[in-house]
Design a protein around this motif. Sequence first.
Motif: not given
Length: 282
Positions: A168-176
């Motif tokens: 499995k692979r979670l590619n996550l982007l979150m704004h500060e």
Amino acid sequence: MSTDYQRAREELGRRLRELRVESPAGRLTGVQLAQRLGWQQSKISKLENGRQTPTDDDLRAWAVATGQPDVFAELRARLKGFESHIRSWRRQLAAGHGPVQETWNNLVSDAQTMHAVSNAAVSGMLQTADYARHVFEHHAALQNTLPDTEVAVRARMKRQEWLYRPGKRLNLLMHESVLWARICPPDVLAAQLDRLLGVVGMDTVRMGILPLDAPLRLSLGNSFCMLDERLVVVEDWHAELWLDDAETIALYRRVWDAFADAAVFGVDAQQVIARVRRSIKV
């Protein structure tokens, strides 16, 4: 996939089968039509049985190959009617947040990769139970829905088991700004940030943070999640938008890539999270 959406796709498939069977030049078999179009016969079967969403080009080619080019406008109208499917929160939350979370559990379980952008709250895939509890309570109050918070929290925590499965692979982007948002008490937020610090470096997680001063090529939009590049779910206040046409999915992947170019990962991401964590007084 929602019942309404799938029903509409199956109805379009039945219409395609009807056009093949009732071709003006005589009934065509699936194999014959596939040969005319230069497709695999399996594609004919998937389209007719509602297991694949056709593109505009697919529909145009089908109409021409069956000798009924004028039908393309009708087919395209049917497609446009369901390729952007709105799932209203009012309808989904009629029985509370628990069933919605179980739907997501089923949706995620079959996925191998996820690409997500979170601009409002920490991704549900990485939330602590206490943080999730506050999120559900706020939304239940907003939507005036059944307050089944504990059921919903348990379902969300169960979904996170996906992160510990091989492959499995979670590619996550979150704004500060998500890290600073006080949508829960300081001690809960501090524990949530500790959780994020702990997942940096996990084999199944690639987490990037968009610093407040990061130069962006695009303005921040709604949070979204892409599953295996086959389905994109976009969140808004009134509904979720489920999108599975190839062009739209490609668009959202370009959006993800654009934000990833501005994000920091690994140790640099940890430093951003740690800086916010140090500012919290508990």
